[in-house]
Scaffold this motif. Structure first.
Motif, PDB file in Angstrom:
ATOM      1  N   GLU A  14       0.544  -1.281   0.060  1.00 53.96           N
ATOM      2  CA  GLU A  14       0.007   0.017  -0.043  1.00 53.96           C
ATOM      3  C   GLU A  14       0.799   1.218  -0.008  1.00 53.96           C
ATOM      4  OE1 GLU A  14      -0.423  -2.638   2.046  1.00 53.96           O
ATOM      5  OE2 GLU A  14      -2.122  -3.441   0.743  1.00 53.96           O
ATOM      6  N   GLU A  15       1.942   1.280   0.756  1.00 52.79           N
ATOM      7  CA  GLU A  15       2.907   2.330   0.731  1.00 52.79           C
ATOM      8  C   GLU A  15       3.493   2.459  -0.471  1.00 52.79           C
ATOM      9  OE1 GLU A  15       5.432   3.156   4.596  1.00 52.79           O
ATOM     10  OE2 GLU A  15       4.775   0.989   4.575  1.00 52.79           O
ATOM     11  N   LEU A  16       3.808   1.500  -0.850  1.00 53.76           N
ATOM     12  CA  LEU A  16       4.767   1.372  -2.124  1.00 53.76           C
ATOM     13  C   LEU A  16       4.188   2.071  -3.279  1.00 53.76           C
ATOM     14  CD1 LEU A  16       6.564  -1.958  -1.606  1.00 53.76           C
ATOM     15  CD2 LEU A  16       7.657   0.483  -1.419  1.00 53.76           C
ATOM     16  N   ARG A  17       2.703   1.744  -3.378  1.00 57.45           N
ATOM     17  CA  ARG A  17       2.205   1.987  -4.731  1.00 57.45           C
ATOM     18  C   ARG A  17       1.870   3.502  -4.792  1.00 57.45           C
ATOM     19  NH1 ARG A  17      -2.509  -2.878  -4.804  1.00 57.45           N
ATOM     20  NH2 ARG A  17      -1.027  -4.526  -6.141  1.00 57.45           N
ATOM     21  N   THR A  18       2.100   4.308  -3.798  1.00 57.04           N
ATOM     22  CA  THR A  18       1.857   5.796  -3.611  1.00 57.04           C
ATOM     23  C   THR A  18       3.232   6.405  -4.058  1.00 57.04           C
ATOM     24  OG1 THR A  18       2.573   6.184  -1.578  1.00 57.04           O
ATOM     25  CG2 THR A  18       0.255   5.458  -1.846  1.00 57.04           C
ATOM     26  N   LEU A  19       4.526   5.790  -4.408  1.00 59.62           N
ATOM     27  CA  LEU A  19       5.751   6.372  -4.631  1.00 59.62           C
ATOM     28  C   LEU A  19       5.834   6.553  -5.968  1.00 59.62           C
ATOM     29  CD1 LEU A  19       7.460   4.498  -1.704  1.00 59.62           C
ATOM     30  CD2 LEU A  19       6.496   6.829  -1.410  1.00 59.62           C
ATOM     31  N   GLY A  20       5.429   6.045  -6.995  1.00 56.66           N
ATOM     32  CA  GLY A  20       5.631   6.275  -8.418  1.00 56.66           C
ATOM     33  C   GLY A  20       6.517   5.254  -9.044  1.00 56.66           C
ATOM     34  N   PHE A  21       6.140   3.823  -8.609  1.00 57.00           N
ATOM     35  CA  PHE A  21       7.047   2.709  -9.356  1.00 57.00           C
ATOM     36  C   PHE A  21       6.231   2.605 -10.570  1.00 57.00           C
ATOM     37  CE2 PHE A  21       8.424   1.938  -5.042  1.00 57.00           C
ATOM     38  CZ  PHE A  21       9.478   1.245  -5.153  1.00 57.00           C
ATOM     39  N   VAL A  28       3.986  -7.207  -1.554  1.00 60.86           N
ATOM     40  CA  VAL A  28       5.582  -6.785  -1.764  1.00 60.86           C
ATOM     41  C   VAL A  28       6.053  -6.060  -0.342  1.00 60.86           C
ATOM     42  CG1 VAL A  28       6.994  -5.113  -3.043  1.00 60.86           C
ATOM     43  CG2 VAL A  28       5.022  -6.385  -4.073  1.00 60.86           C
ATOM     44  N   MET A  29       7.167  -6.562   0.095  1.00 65.18           N
ATOM     45  CA  MET A  29       7.808  -5.789   1.309  1.00 65.18           C
ATOM     46  C   MET A  29       9.463  -5.375   0.788  1.00 65.18           C
ATOM     47  SD  MET A  29       6.966  -8.939   3.941  1.00 65.18           S
ATOM     48  CE  MET A  29       7.896  -8.163   5.174  1.00 65.18           C
ATOM     49  N   ILE A  30       9.304  -3.989   1.004  1.00 63.03           N
ATOM     50  CA  ILE A  30      10.936  -3.415   0.814  1.00 63.03           C
ATOM     51  C   ILE A  30      11.199  -2.737   1.987  1.00 63.03           C
ATOM     52  CG2 ILE A  30      12.305  -1.818  -0.597  1.00 63.03           C
ATOM     53  CD1 ILE A  30      10.393  -2.313  -2.734  1.00 63.03           C
ATOM     54  N   ALA A  31      12.399  -3.065   2.414  1.00 59.50           N
ATOM     55  CA  ALA A  31      12.949  -2.591   3.664  1.00 59.50           C
ATOM     56  C   ALA A  31      13.177  -1.051   3.516  1.00 59.50           C
ATOM     57  CB  ALA A  31      14.465  -3.288   4.005  1.00 59.50           C
ATOM     58  N   HIS A  32      12.753  -0.378   4.540  1.00 59.34           N
ATOM     59  CA  HIS A  32      12.901   1.087   4.490  1.00 59.34           C
ATOM     60  C   HIS A  32      14.156   1.547   4.190  1.00 59.34           C
ATOM     61  CE1 HIS A  32       8.788   2.149   5.489  1.00 59.34           C
ATOM     62  NE2 HIS A  32       8.610   1.032   6.563  1.00 59.34           N
ATOM     63  N   ASN A  33      15.385   0.756   4.704  1.00 60.45           N
ATOM     64  CA  ASN A  33      16.836   1.480   4.440  1.00 60.45           C
ATOM     65  C   ASN A  33      17.267   1.231   3.103  1.00 60.45           C
ATOM     66  OD1 ASN A  33      16.864  -1.445   5.237  1.00 60.45           O
ATOM     67  ND2 ASN A  33      18.602  -0.992   6.747  1.00 60.45           N
ATOM     68  N   ILE A  37      16.523   4.247  -7.004  1.00 60.27           N
ATOM     69  CA  ILE A  37      16.628   5.205  -7.764  1.00 60.27           C
ATOM     70  C   ILE A  37      15.905   5.020  -9.197  1.00 60.27           C
ATOM     71  CG2 ILE A  37      18.284   6.763  -9.090  1.00 60.27           C
ATOM     72  CD1 ILE A  37      20.457   5.690  -6.998  1.00 60.27           C
ATOM     73  N   GLY A  38      15.196   5.793  -9.652  1.00 67.81           N
ATOM     74  CA  GLY A  38      14.506   5.611 -10.954  1.00 67.81           C
ATOM     75  C   GLY A  38      13.180   4.748 -10.703  1.00 67.81           C
ATOM     76  N   LEU A  39      12.222   5.094  -9.701  1.00 66.11           N
ATOM     77  CA  LEU A  39      11.068   4.244  -9.200  1.00 66.11           C
ATOM     78  C   LEU A  39      10.212   4.050 -10.583  1.00 66.11           C
ATOM     79  CD1 LEU A  39      10.263   5.743  -5.951  1.00 66.11           C
ATOM     80  CD2 LEU A  39      11.544   3.900  -6.504  1.00 66.11           C
ATOM     81  N   GLU A  40      10.235   5.006 -11.528  1.00 62.54           N
ATOM     82  CA  GLU A  40       9.214   4.913 -12.683  1.00 62.54           C
ATOM     83  C   GLU A  40       9.918   3.918 -13.496  1.00 62.54           C
ATOM     84  OE1 GLU A  40      12.303   7.891 -13.486  1.00 62.54           O
ATOM     85  OE2 GLU A  40      11.220   7.620 -11.872  1.00 62.54           O
ATOM     86  N   ASN A  41      11.031   3.452 -13.482  1.00 60.76           N
ATOM     87  CA  ASN A  41      11.585   2.568 -14.432  1.00 60.76           C
ATOM     88  C   ASN A  41      11.653   0.926 -13.619  1.00 60.76           C
ATOM     89  OD1 ASN A  41      12.022   4.123 -16.476  1.00 60.76           O
ATOM     90  ND2 ASN A  41      13.967   4.890 -15.372  1.00 60.76           N
ATOM     91  N   ILE A  42      11.127   0.779 -12.346  1.00 61.18           N
ATOM     92  CA  ILE A  42      11.038  -0.146 -11.522  1.00 61.18           C
ATOM     93  C   ILE A  42       9.728  -1.009 -11.775  1.00 61.18           C
ATOM     94  CG2 ILE A  42      11.753  -1.478  -9.532  1.00 61.18           C
ATOM     95  CD1 ILE A  42      13.525   1.040  -8.967  1.00 61.18           C
ATOM     96  N   HIS A  43       9.637  -2.398 -12.023  1.00 59.52           N
ATOM     97  CA  HIS A  43       8.463  -2.878 -12.056  1.00 59.52           C
ATOM     98  C   HIS A  43       8.425  -4.187 -11.233  1.00 59.52           C
ATOM     99  CE1 HIS A  43       5.674  -6.020 -13.651  1.00 59.52           C
ATOM    100  NE2 HIS A  43       4.810  -4.995 -14.143  1.00 59.52           N
TER     101      HIS A  43
END
Length: 195
Positions: A14-21, A28-33, A37-43
């Motif tokens: 839910e958090e990640l879907r607001t960031l521009g990927f 999906v789980m991504i560690a905060h640390n 770079i280039g979220l728009e290019n990451i699928h």
């Protein structure tokens, strides 16, 4: 006195879907640390976990991550030439995958602070097939295709494409033996349960 945070936790779908990927699948789980770079290019596909201190540099090129992929902590993915990680890939801690690399021969200058006409950079895609597992500390260089079901041992250097269903290790990585395909039955049962 404020106590230090030793567990930065994971960002959720839910958090990640607001960031521009480009895309974020389910679960999906991504560690905060992590550094991305280039979220728009990451699928990112479904059921993906990316552990702490991982860097994905995709300001140029793309990074496509399939479903049920785990990326271990401290991994570095340089995606300028395009990186594709198929379903069920596992990257252990500290794996390095480069789709871009300087010319180390001395024939040209190196590093990103030098204008491109003074360098001789290699930019080429890397494809990692389904059910590939890459051991801790391994390095994969530009232009490599790693076939389905390959296992790469820890601390290996992958300079050339690897044929499917083999176990490879070394510097440079070489084929040691066949890898069992028994995991395909487990995959079938898992996917049936998912339906």
């Amino acid at each position: 006195m404020q106590s230090p945070s030793f567990n930065p936790g994971y960002a959720t779908t839910e958090e990640l879907r607001t960031l521009g990927f480009a895309h974020v699948g389910k679960n999906v789980m991504i560690a905060h640390n992590c550094t991305l770079i280039g979220l728009e290019n990451i699928h990112i596909g479904d059921n993906v976990r990316i552990d702490g201190q991982t860097t994905i540099a995709a300001a140029r090129g793309h990074c496509r991550i399939g479903r049920n992929v785990h990326i271990g902590g401290g991994t570095y993915l340089a995606c300028a030439g395009g990186l594709d990680l198929a379903d069920f890939v596992g990257l252990s801690q500290g794996v390095r995958i480069y789709t871009i690399s300087d010319d180390y021969s001395g024939a040209a200058m190196t590093n990103p602070t030098v204008p491109p006409d003074f360098t001789n950079v290699t930019v080429a895609p890397v494809t990692v097939g389904r059910h590939v597992i890459i051991g801790s500390g391994s390095v994969v260089l530009p232009g490599v295709e790693i076939g389905e079901g390959v296992a790469v041992g820890a601390l290996s250097l992958v300079t050339k494409s690897l044929d499917a269903w083999g176990i490879y290790a070394g510097n440079p990585a070489r084929r040691l033996r066949e890898r069992s395909k028994a995991l395909l039955d487990a995959e079938r049962r898992y996917l049936e349960r998912e339906v």
